[in-house]
Scaffold this active site. Structure first.
Site, PDB file in Angstrom:
ATOM      1  N   GLU A  45       3.828  -6.465   1.447  1.00 29.82           N
ATOM      2  CA  GLU A  45       3.890  -5.444   0.393  1.00 29.82           C
ATOM      3  C   GLU A  45       3.056  -4.279   0.895  1.00 29.82           C
ATOM      4  O   GLU A  45       1.849  -4.238   0.718  1.00 29.82           O
ATOM      5  CB  GLU A  45       3.354  -6.013  -0.932  1.00 29.82           C
ATOM      6  CG  GLU A  45       3.781  -5.195  -2.135  1.00 29.82           C
ATOM      7  CD  GLU A  45       2.860  -4.024  -2.435  1.00 29.82           C
ATOM      8  OE1 GLU A  45       2.987  -2.990  -1.742  1.00 29.82           O
ATOM      9  OE2 GLU A  45       2.027  -4.160  -3.339  1.00 29.82           O
ATOM     10  N   GLU A 104       2.626   4.479   3.045  1.00 33.87           N
ATOM     11  CA  GLU A 104       1.601   3.655   3.695  1.00 33.87           C
ATOM     12  C   GLU A 104       2.018   3.210   5.091  1.00 33.87           C
ATOM     13  O   GLU A 104       1.387   2.333   5.685  1.00 33.87           O
ATOM     14  CB  GLU A 104       1.292   2.424   2.827  1.00 33.87           C
ATOM     15  CG  GLU A 104       0.594   2.764   1.517  1.00 33.87           C
ATOM     16  CD  GLU A 104       0.209   1.525   0.723  1.00 33.87           C
ATOM     17  OE1 GLU A 104       0.450   0.397   1.218  1.00 33.87           O
ATOM     18  OE2 GLU A 104      -0.326   1.679  -0.387  1.00 33.87           O
TER      19      GLU A 104
END
Length: 706
Positions: free
Chosen positions: A164, A173
Site C-alpha cells: 500500500e 509516493e
C-alpha cells in the site's frame, strides 16, 4: 508559512555527567511577526514525524483492511492450488499488518520491508508480540535497496506482492517506480500482486464557488472602477500542486456536473504490461448542461484481486459505485485540479479532457473537441501569486460575504480627506480604500512575497499615486515614510501567513500599537476586538486521526499506539488546526466566549499575562456523545460588522455545524483510554493564559463528569 532555523546546544545540568542534546528552534512570533528562539529536545522532529505519520488513520480504515485481507487470502489460495510454495513480499509494511495477514493465511515465508526506522523497529516488536517472528523477516530498507540471492536480503524472489504505497494522487509516493523495480528485481514472472490494478476517474464541473480557490477575481465596487487582477495572473497556469480535500463534504448545490465520471488512466500493477512513467489520455464527453469548465474532480479505485471481485473505491458519495460501502478516510481523499483556462461550453457540445501524469504528479486540461493544442506540459505558476497565496487565502479574497463586510466598513469610514493604513499579508483593502476616494493609503506589507503581488495589483490598476507600500517593520516606520501625514484609520483583514491558529492574526494589534504615535486625534483601529469562542462537539470521523487502534483485524497493534502516544506527548500541542467544513460534527453545546481582547484596551507588549477560565455546559441529551472542543476567532469591526472564522450559520445544539470554507479552526480532541466518546460529561472547563509579549495562547482543558 513557517520559517525555521535550528541551533544545537549541549547541556550538562547539575552534576549529571550525561549530556542531553537540545535544539534552539526559531519560530515566528504571531505578535511581532519576527523569529523567536525556543528550546526543544533534540528528538522533537523525530517524535513529531511519528505522531503525524498517519498510520492510525489507515488502520482505522476498515474497508481497506478487510479488502486487503480478502485479496491476500485469494492470492494465497491460487498459489496453493497451483502447488507452489507461497512467498510474500510486503513493501512498506508499516505496523506489519499486511505481513501478519499473509502469515496467518498460511504463507510459507513473508518478507516485510520498511524504510522508516522508528516504524520498522515498532513493526518488529508487533510481529513478535503476535507470534509471527519465525514467519516474517523484516528488512529496514527501501524496497529498491533490497537484494535477492544467497547473500541477499531475500533468498529467492517472491510470488505474491502486497503493498500500500498510494496517496491521494495514487502515484505521489512513487508507486510507479516501486512496482516497476519490484517486478524487475524482487518478484517472479507469474506473481500475483495485491492490488492488481488501479483506475483513475475524473469529472468536469462548473462552479463559481470552486473557481474561487484558483484565481483572485475582480473586485466590483459600486460607483467605482473595478479592481482587476494583472493579466499575468489571469493567464497563469496556476499552482502545480493538487487541491486535495474531502470532496464528499462539498455541498452538491455549489457545483454542476458537466460530465459523468470518466476513466482516464488504468495502472496495471500485475506486471503483465509495463507501467508508464509518463502518459497522456484524451477523453471526449458531451456536456450535460451549459457552464464553464471550472474544475476537474479526481479520484481512483483499486482492483484488489485478479478476478476484480474485490474493489476499493475512493469516489465521493454521489459517484460511488456502492454507496453503502462509502468509507471515511483521511489518508486517501479526492482532489480538484484546475484547467489552465476555463472553457465555456453548451449542453450537448463535445469537449475533450486531456489527462497527463509523470512519475509522481497529475495534471488535467479541458478544450474544445475541434481544437488541437499541445498540453503535455504540467501547470507552472509564472506570476508568483499561486505559489505565494494558499488556496484558502485566495478563497478569502474572493468570498462575497467578506467582500461585502470590507466594502461596507470602508464606505462608512473613508472620506476624500482620509489617510489610511492597512496591515495584512496580501490584502486588497488598500486598493478598495483608494477606489473609494481616500486621500492616501499606506499598506504595511512586511512579507516580501505578498508585497510583490500587491505592488503588481497597484501598478495594473493605476493607483501608484494613491497607495504606498511600506516594507519596514512597524516599529521602524518614520514620519518621512508616512509623508508627514497623520493616520485616520488603521484597518486589517486581518490575515498573516505566519499564523497557524485563528487567533494568531494578532500581529495586527502589535503593528497598530507601534504606529499609534502617528495617529490623528480621531483615529480608528479596525477590527477593534478579537473574540475567541469555543464549543463542545461530536465529530463523526475526525477522532480517528488520534484514536488508538488496539486490535486491527484480530492483530494486536497496541505497541504502535503506545509509540504514537509517547511521541504525541513530546511534540503535539493541545490544539491543532483543521478545516472543519471537511469534517462533519454535531454541536453538543452552545458557543461560549473564552476571552475577548478589545485592542484599544489590551496591555502593551511588555505587560503581565491575562487569564480567563470558562465552563462549557453540555446539553443533557449530548453528554454521552462529545469527543472534541472546537475553538475559533471572531474579529469585530463595528457593532454590525463581524468576520467569523468559525460557523457560517447559527449553531443549533444537536445539529450539524456548518463551518467557514476558507478558515481552519482549532481542535482539541477528547480521548479516554482509546474511546472517542467520553460518557457522562456534564461540563468542560477551558482555561486560557495569554502572554502578550510572545503571543503565547496557553489553553488547558478539564472534563467534569456528572
Amino acid at each position: 508559512m513557517f520559517f525555521c532555523h535550528r541551533l544545537k546546544l549541549l547541556f550538562t545540568p547539575g552534576s549529571n555527567i550525561k549530556r542531553k542534546m537540545s535544539t534552539l528552534v526559531s519560530i515566528v512570533n504571531p505578535c511581532t511577526g519576527k523569529l523567536d528562539w525556543k528550546l526543544q529536545d533534540d528528538s522533537y522532529d523525530y517524535h513529531q514525524e511519528i505522531a503525524r505519520s498517519g498510520y492510525a488513520d489507515m488502520l482505522h480504515d476498515t474497508e481497506r483492511n478487510k479488502k486487503y485481507y480478502a485479496a491476500l487470502e485469494e492470492a494465497i489460495q491460487i498459489k496453493r492450488h497451483l502447488g507452489e510454495p507461497v512467498h510474500v513480499l510486503d513493501i512498506g509494511t508499516g505496523t506489519g499488518l499486511l505481513s501478519m495477514m499473509a502469515a496467518k493465511l498460511g504463507a510459507d515465508s513473508v518478507t516485510a520491508c520498511e524504510a522508516f526506522e522508528p516504524m520498522a523497529k515498532c513493526a518488529k516488536k508487533i510481529i513478535q508480540q503476535n507470534g509471527f517472528e519465525n514467519k516474517i523477516r523484516l528488512i529496514p530498507k527501501r524496497s529498491t535497496d533490497v537484494t535477492v540471492g544467497a547473500d541477499g536480503d531475500m533468498l529467492e524472489r517472491a510470488n505474491i506482492l502486497v503493498t500500500e504505497v498510494f496517496d491521494t494522487e495514487l502515484i505521489g509516493e512513487g508507486a510507479i517506480n516501486t512496482f516497476t523495480h519490484a517486478h524487475k528485481e524482487l518478484l517472479k514472472k507469474n506473481c500475483i500482486v495485491v492490488p492488481t490494478d488501479a483506475n483513475m476517474y475524473v469529472q468536469v464541473v462548473s462552479s463559481d464557488f470552486i473557481r474561487r480557490w484558483r484565481d483572485i477575481r475582480p473586485v466590483k465596487i459600486p460607483g467605482c472602477e473595478d479592481i482587476v487582477p494583472p493579466p499575468e495572473m489571469t493567464s497563469c497556469g496556476g499552482a502545480p500542486a493538487l487541491h486535495d480535500l474531502q470532496l464528499h463534504e462539498l455541498p452538491q448545490s455549489l457545483f454542476q456536473v458537466l460530465s459523468s465520471p470518466m476513466k482516464v488512466f488504468r495502472f496495471d500493477f500485475s506486471g503483465n504490461s509495463p507501467l508508464k512513467f509518463e502518459n497522456q489520455s484524451e477523453k471526449t464527453f458531451e456536456a450535460l448542461c451549459d457552464g464553464q469548465t471550472d474544475g476537474v474532480l479526481m479520484w481512483w479505485d483499486l482492483e484488489m484481486d485478479t478476478k476484480n471481485k474485490i474493489n476499493l473505491s475512493c469516489a465521493p458519495g454521489w459517484a460511488h459505485p456502492r454507496p453503502e460501502e462509502l468509507q471515511w478516510r483521511d489518508h486517501w481523499m479526492q482532489a480538484i485540479f484546475y484547467p489552465n483556462q476555463p472553457l465555456s461550453v453548451q449542453k450537448g457540445e463535445n469537449v475533450k479532457v486531456i489527462s497527463n501524469h509523470d512519475e509522481y504528479s497529475l495534471w488535467f486540461n479541458v478544450q474544445s473537441k475541434n481544437r488541437n493544442s499541445n498540453l503535455n506540459m504540467g501547470p507552472a505558476c509564472t506570476c508568483g501569486m499561486h505559489v505565494t497565496y494558499s488556496r484558502s487565502q485566495i478563497g478569502m479574497l474572493n468570498d462575497p460575504h467578506r467582500k461585502d463586510i470590507y466594502y461596507n466598513l470602508l464606505k462608512q469610514n473613508v472620506t476624500t480627506d482620509s489617510v489610511i493604513m492597512t496591515i495584512s499579508d496580501g490584502s486588497l483593502l488598500p486598493l478598495i480604500a483608494a477606489r473609494l476616494g481616500a486621500k492616501k493609503v499606506f499598506a504595511l506589507e512586511t512579507n516580501s512575497l505578498t508585497r510583490r503581488i500587491l505592488q503588481q495589483f497597484i501598478k495594473h490598476n493605476g493607483l501608484e499615486d494613491r497607495v504606498t507600500v511600506l516594507s519596514k517593520e512597524p516599529e521602524e516606520i518614520t514620519e518621512e515614510d508616512l509623508e508627514n501625514c497623520k493616520i485616520d484609520l488603521v484597518v486589517g483583514d486581518p490575515y498573516f501567513q505566519s499564523a497557524v491558529l485563528p487567533w494568531h492574526h494578532v500581529h495586527f494589534w502589535y503593528a497598530a500599537k507601534q504606529l499609534s504615535k502617528f495617529h490623528s486625534v480621531k483615529a480608528l483601529e479596525l477590527p477593534r476586538q478579537l473574540t475567541i469562542k469555543a464549543m463542545a462537539v461530536c465529530f463523526q470521523d475526525l477522532w480517528k486521526i488520534r484514536s488508538p487502534v488496539g486490535l486491527c483485524e484480530g492483530f494486536n497493534i497496541q505497541l504502535f499506539d503506545e509509540m504514537v502516544e509517547a511521541s504525541a506527548e513530546v511534540s503535539d500541542s493541545e490544539i491543532e488546526p483543521q478545516p472543519l467544513w471537511e469534517y462533519p460534527c454535531t454541536a453538543c453545546s452552545d458557543p461560549v466566549t473564552v476571552q475577548s481582547f478589545r485592542f484599544s484596551e489590551v496591555s502593551t507588549m511588555t505587560y503581565e499575562s491575562q487569564y480567563s477560565d470558562i465552563s462549557i455546559r453540555l446539553d443533557t441529551s449530548r453528554r454521552g456523545k462529545c469527543n472534541g472542543i472546537v475553538l475559533w476567532a471572531e474579529y469585530q469591526f463595528t457593532d454590525e460588522l463581524t468576520i467569523s472564522l468559525g460557523p457560517r450559520e447559527k449553531v443549533i445544539v444537536g445539529e450539524k455545524v456548518e463551518w467557514d470554507f476558507y478558515s481552519k479552526q482549532g481542535v482539541h480532541l477528547l480521548m479516554n483510554k482509546g474511546k472517542s466518546l467520553i460518557e457522562n460529561i456534564e461540563t468542560i472547563n477551558v482555561s486560557l493564559t495569554f502572554v502578550p509579549i510572545n503571543a503565547d495562547f496557553d489553553f488547558t482543558f478539564k472534563t467534569v463528569k456528572s
